[in-house]
Design a protein around this motif. Structure first.
Motif, PDB file in Angstrom:
ATOM      1  N   THR A   1      -7.938  19.667  52.646  1.00  0.00           N
ATOM      2  CA  THR A   1      -8.955  18.657  52.338  1.00  0.00           C
ATOM      3  C   THR A   1      -9.997  18.655  53.449  1.00  0.00           C
ATOM      4  O   THR A   1     -11.179  18.457  53.220  1.00  0.00           O
ATOM      5  N   GLY A   2      -9.519  18.849  54.680  1.00  0.00           N
ATOM      6  CA  GLY A   2     -10.403  19.044  55.829  1.00  0.00           C
ATOM      7  C   GLY A   2     -10.078  20.388  56.449  1.00  0.00           C
ATOM      8  O   GLY A   2      -9.395  21.214  55.838  1.00  0.00           O
ATOM      9  N   VAL A   3     -10.572  20.610  57.657  1.00  0.00           N
ATOM     10  CA  VAL A   3     -10.205  21.828  58.395  1.00  0.00           C
ATOM     11  C   VAL A   3      -9.663  21.396  59.748  1.00  0.00           C
ATOM     12  O   VAL A   3     -10.352  20.728  60.515  1.00  0.00           O
ATOM     13  N   GLY A   4      -8.409  21.744  60.013  1.00  0.00           N
ATOM     14  CA  GLY A   4      -7.791  21.384  61.292  1.00  0.00           C
ATOM     15  C   GLY A   4      -7.466  22.628  62.079  1.00  0.00           C
ATOM     16  O   GLY A   4      -7.539  23.751  61.557  1.00  0.00           O
ATOM     17  N   GLY A   5      -7.088  22.446  63.324  1.00  0.00           N
ATOM     18  CA  GLY A   5      -6.733  23.611  64.136  1.00  0.00           C
ATOM     19  C   GLY A   5      -5.787  23.241  65.251  1.00  0.00           C
ATOM     20  O   GLY A   5      -5.653  22.071  65.610  1.00  0.00           O
TER      21      GLY A   5
ATOM     22  N   TYR B   1     -17.869  23.254  55.170  1.00  0.00           N
ATOM     23  CA  TYR B   1     -18.135  24.501  54.446  1.00  0.00           C
ATOM     24  C   TYR B   1     -16.862  25.224  53.997  1.00  0.00           C
ATOM     25  O   TYR B   1     -16.890  25.916  52.982  1.00  0.00           O
ATOM     26  N   ALA B   2     -15.767  25.077  54.749  1.00  0.00           N
ATOM     27  CA  ALA B   2     -14.579  25.896  54.462  1.00  0.00           C
ATOM     28  C   ALA B   2     -13.370  25.089  54.008  1.00  0.00           C
ATOM     29  O   ALA B   2     -12.318  25.656  53.751  1.00  0.00           O
ATOM     30  N   SER B   3     -13.519  23.765  53.892  1.00  0.00           N
ATOM     31  CA  SER B   3     -12.435  22.949  53.325  1.00  0.00           C
ATOM     32  C   SER B   3     -12.539  23.029  51.804  1.00  0.00           C
ATOM     33  O   SER B   3     -13.521  23.555  51.261  1.00  0.00           O
ATOM     34  N   ALA B   4     -11.543  22.473  51.113  1.00  0.00           N
ATOM     35  CA  ALA B   4     -11.574  22.468  49.646  1.00  0.00           C
ATOM     36  C   ALA B   4     -12.831  21.756  49.145  1.00  0.00           C
ATOM     37  O   ALA B   4     -13.523  22.240  48.240  1.00  0.00           O
TER      38      ALA B   4
ATOM     39  N   GLY C   1      -2.911  26.193  55.168  1.00  0.00           N
ATOM     40  CA  GLY C   1      -3.482  25.115  54.355  1.00  0.00           C
ATOM     41  C   GLY C   1      -3.700  25.566  52.920  1.00  0.00           C
ATOM     42  O   GLY C   1      -3.616  26.756  52.611  1.00  0.00           O
ATOM     43  N   GLY C   2      -3.978  24.611  52.046  1.00  0.00           N
ATOM     44  CA  GLY C   2      -4.086  24.885  50.611  1.00  0.00           C
ATOM     45  C   GLY C   2      -5.085  25.962  50.238  1.00  0.00           C
ATOM     46  O   GLY C   2      -4.832  26.804  49.365  1.00  0.00           O
ATOM     47  N   VAL C   3      -6.242  25.975  50.905  1.00  0.00           N
ATOM     48  CA  VAL C   3      -7.291  26.946  50.581  1.00  0.00           C
ATOM     49  C   VAL C   3      -6.827  28.370  50.897  1.00  0.00           C
ATOM     50  O   VAL C   3      -7.277  29.336  50.277  1.00  0.00           O
TER      51      VAL C   3
END
Length: 320
Positions: free
Chosen positions: A141-145, A187-190, A267-269
């Motif tokens: 849903t977001g982008v984490g790291g 840009y790169a999250s779902a 992650g989902g993506v």
């Protein structure tokens, strides 16, 4: 006999829990819905209740365990075992998660950021291959790291290390929930992929099934964009390429700084697999300098939904 570990991965819709051996093998796992009503007041009591029930049903006692590790969204204060600003949990005020759980279960408890525990999971039992330098990026849903350098998770001075989702990939780009513009997360999250798709569709004049879906006001998801790209839709392919460019650029900048052995994408993506990995790798290589290009590999995560619970459980090893 070596005692077991408990890992908890708290998410906005589901809370995943697991019992693991000392070596990190899952012996039992289950999940419960995350009840975010009443400002998230039921979340921790529900976790405690579920743990108590499962421990006794499984014939364990609290003495069977070394401790509990948990990953949570939001801003985590590791020293004090608290979390704040976990907006998808409705936690806007400080939550004393550690004190609540420790006093109810009588087991030592450690709290960590959710992307960091997923990084630890892949580092310990997944695609990290025990390398001491690994970057983990989770596309959901977001982008984490999470960043592991010299075998240690990096936190930074205020817990903000590894926030790859907020690397700027497009100056003055889309506005992010963090308040700044052009973050990778947009840009790169779902949700980000759908936004990129919308904007690129508006400028596209050719024939495309994806364009038809948007024109008919249908709900388009990132999965549909990837599926259509896989099946030769020219617009969808351009969108995936654009997303891969942004992701490759952010990962290249991170690698130029840290030179990890592996960058692991989860992650989902990441279910997009090679459709996303191949162009991302190309843009990554274009933007890294030779020493990094020759030594850092991009890989897909291996543990799927179990990464968070496994990584969280590894935190409890400190209580031995």
């Amino acid at each position: 006999m070596a005692k077991s570990l408990i890992g908890i991965d708290l998410g906005g819709t589901t809370t995943k829990m697991a019992f693991l051996t000392h070596e990190g093998e899952i012996t039992q796992k289950w999940n419960i819905p995350t009840d975010i009503s009443d400002d998230g007041a039921h979340i921790v009591p529900n976790i405690i209740k579920s743990l108590k029930e499962t421990i006794s049903k499984s014939g364990y006692t609290t003495n069977s365990f070394i401790g509990i590790g948990m990953g949570t969204p939001g801003a985590v204060d590791i020293e004090n075992g608290t979390v704040i600003n976990a907006f998808n949990l409705n936690w806007t005020k400080t939550q004393h998660v550690r004190d609540q759980t420790q006093s109810a279960l009588g087991l030592p408890f450690v709290l960590e950021n959710d992307a960091n525990v997923a990084a630890l999971g892949e580092f310990w039992k997944g695609a990290g291959e025990k390398d001491t330098d690994v970057i983990f990026v989770t596309l959901g849903t977001g982008v984490g790291g999470g960043v592991i350098a010299g075998g240690h998770l990096l936190h930074g001075v205020n817990g903000g290390a590894g926030e790859i989702g907020h690397v700027c990939v497009q100056p003055n780009g889309y506005l992010c929930t963090c308040g700044k513009r052009g973050c990778l997360e947009r840009y790169a999250s779902a949700t980000g992929i759908v936004q990129v798709a919308k904007d690129m569709t508006a400028d596209f004049t050719g024939h495309s099934r994806l364009k038809e879906l948007f024109d008919n006001q249908e709900d388009v998801t990132s999965k549909m964009v990837v599926y259509l790209a896989d099946n030769g839709d020219i617009l969808a392919s351009r969108i995936v390429d654009k997303v891969a460019f942004y992701l490759g650029l952010a990962l290249a900048n991170s690698a130029n700084l840290l030179n990890p052995a592996n960058i692991i994408i989860g992650g989902g993506v990441s279910a997009a697999g090679n459709t996303l990995l191949q162009p991302t790798t190309r843009y990554f290589q274009e933007n890294t300098f030779p020493a990094v290009r020759d030594s850092t590999r991009l890989k897909m995560a291996q543990l799927g939904n179990d990464a968070g619970a496994i990584g969280a459980a590894s935190l409890a090893l400190r209580f031995e």
